[in-house]
Motif scaffolding. Sequence first.
Motif, PDB file in Angstrom:
ATOM      1  N   GLU A 179      -2.533 -15.567  -9.573  1.00 40.86           N
ATOM      2  CA  GLU A 179      -1.795 -16.947  -9.820  1.00 40.86           C
ATOM      3  C   GLU A 179      -1.648 -16.991 -11.361  1.00 40.86           C
ATOM      4  O   GLU A 179      -0.668 -17.414 -11.653  1.00 40.86           O
ATOM      5  CB  GLU A 179      -2.446 -18.133  -9.328  1.00 40.86           C
ATOM      6  CG  GLU A 179      -1.646 -19.146  -8.971  1.00 40.86           C
ATOM      7  CD  GLU A 179      -2.213 -20.283  -8.366  1.00 40.86           C
ATOM      8  OE1 GLU A 179      -3.216 -20.196  -7.669  1.00 40.86           O
ATOM      9  OE2 GLU A 179      -1.653 -21.483  -8.466  1.00 40.86           O
ATOM     10  N   GLU A 203       1.923 -17.578 -13.203  1.00 40.81           N
ATOM     11  CA  GLU A 203       2.133 -18.702 -14.109  1.00 40.81           C
ATOM     12  C   GLU A 203       2.663 -18.345 -15.490  1.00 40.81           C
ATOM     13  O   GLU A 203       3.695 -18.629 -16.125  1.00 40.81           O
ATOM     14  CB  GLU A 203       1.020 -19.618 -13.977  1.00 40.81           C
ATOM     15  CG  GLU A 203       0.957 -20.353 -12.829  1.00 40.81           C
ATOM     16  CD  GLU A 203      -0.413 -21.033 -12.856  1.00 40.81           C
ATOM     17  OE1 GLU A 203      -0.938 -21.606 -11.909  1.00 40.81           O
ATOM     18  OE2 GLU A 203      -1.033 -21.425 -13.923  1.00 40.81           O
ATOM     19  N   PHE A 204       1.932 -17.262 -16.053  1.00 43.26           N
ATOM     20  CA  PHE A 204       2.282 -16.702 -17.165  1.00 43.26           C
ATOM     21  C   PHE A 204       3.986 -16.055 -17.259  1.00 43.26           C
ATOM     22  O   PHE A 204       4.858 -16.421 -18.330  1.00 43.26           O
ATOM     23  CB  PHE A 204       1.475 -15.595 -17.962  1.00 43.26           C
ATOM     24  CG  PHE A 204       0.207 -16.177 -18.469  1.00 43.26           C
ATOM     25  CD1 PHE A 204       0.397 -17.083 -19.522  1.00 43.26           C
ATOM     26  CD2 PHE A 204      -1.085 -15.728 -17.961  1.00 43.26           C
ATOM     27  CE1 PHE A 204      -0.843 -17.490 -20.152  1.00 43.26           C
ATOM     28  CE2 PHE A 204      -2.095 -16.117 -18.439  1.00 43.26           C
ATOM     29  CZ  PHE A 204      -2.140 -16.985 -19.597  1.00 43.26           C
ATOM     30  N   GLU A 226       6.181 -17.001 -15.439  1.00 48.84           N
ATOM     31  CA  GLU A 226       7.110 -18.207 -15.211  1.00 48.84           C
ATOM     32  C   GLU A 226       7.406 -18.820 -16.642  1.00 48.84           C
ATOM     33  O   GLU A 226       8.258 -19.481 -16.830  1.00 48.84           O
ATOM     34  CB  GLU A 226       6.693 -19.479 -14.232  1.00 48.84           C
ATOM     35  CG  GLU A 226       6.701 -18.772 -12.836  1.00 48.84           C
ATOM     36  CD  GLU A 226       5.769 -19.521 -12.028  1.00 48.84           C
ATOM     37  OE1 GLU A 226       5.441 -20.765 -12.222  1.00 48.84           O
ATOM     38  OE2 GLU A 226       5.271 -18.936 -10.815  1.00 48.84           O
ATOM     39  N   LEU A 227       6.416 -18.753 -17.609  1.00 54.09           N
ATOM     40  CA  LEU A 227       6.557 -19.186 -18.964  1.00 54.09           C
ATOM     41  C   LEU A 227       7.242 -18.340 -20.083  1.00 54.09           C
ATOM     42  O   LEU A 227       7.498 -18.922 -21.171  1.00 54.09           O
ATOM     43  CB  LEU A 227       5.124 -19.665 -19.360  1.00 54.09           C
ATOM     44  CG  LEU A 227       4.313 -20.818 -18.645  1.00 54.09           C
ATOM     45  CD1 LEU A 227       2.889 -21.063 -19.024  1.00 54.09           C
ATOM     46  CD2 LEU A 227       5.000 -22.162 -19.123  1.00 54.09           C
TER      47      LEU A 227
END
Lengths: 175, 120
Positions: free
Chosen positions: B102, B106-107, B109-110
């Motif tokens: 996860e 998340e990274f 998505e950034l």
Amino acid sequence: MKFIFDLHKTMLENNLILVYEGEFTQEITKSVLAMAERNMDSIGEESSTKRKVFNVMVECLQNIVKHGEDEANKQAIFMIGKENEQYVITSGNPIRNEFVEGLKSKLEEINSLDKEGLKSLYKEIIKNTSISDKGGAGLGFVDMARKSGQELAYDFKPLDDAYSFFSLKTCIRRA
Amino acid sequence: MNIINLEGTEDTPKILLDKDNGIFEISGRSLPEDSQGFYQPILDWIGEYENAANPKTEFVFKLEYFNTASSKLILDVLSALEEIEGTVIHWYYLEDDEDMQEAGEEFSELVDLEFEFKEY
């Protein structure tokens, strides 16, 4: 000599497997982590539980270390409890009274969020804060709440004009 | 270009950055006391590499654990790599480590980078 037995009894009653009281440094953090890891390994703890406990311990310990230039922080306490259903990671350290309100509202905000809310807060903080921001804007607390999946329990007990004692408790369910 | 080759320790990751052999890897545990100080040379290296980057950069993250202070610096490393064309991030996670999977998602998505996720 009675206090030895009393302390021993208290530790057993509260299922404490490790208590450290004193000054917190990176070296001590590493030792505490190694001891707790060995303890979990020896009972064959699930790796997912181990990782979450390790994670919460690091954030908790490094929080204290990070603010450790403050003389009062040389008297902090860190504990790990192991119960049938969960691990309980607790810390206590004096903080300056002027930081109490800010910290309280940060923890309230974190506790009001669900899984998705914590995820967006995490991403928002990581994107927008610089590392020099010493408190990390509470990123450590957000991470602890995410790993725990439960609310963070906390308390502030006034000590004197300058300080309050900040207690924090995080639980990790055993897989 | 110089090679960065750091052995991993109990609180710092193994780092291998070798342009000539096309090996770019950060692996192990990352919970240094001074995360900014630890990652700065890596960021500097990537900044220099950008000027003469290989056509393809396969950058491996194989982390067992990282703390929140490191996560900001990992994002800085990824942001620096965003500037380099032909970069692919290989994000490894242990089979049952959903949190690490996860974290990689998340990274991804950034930053605007291609991520490949790999169980090991």
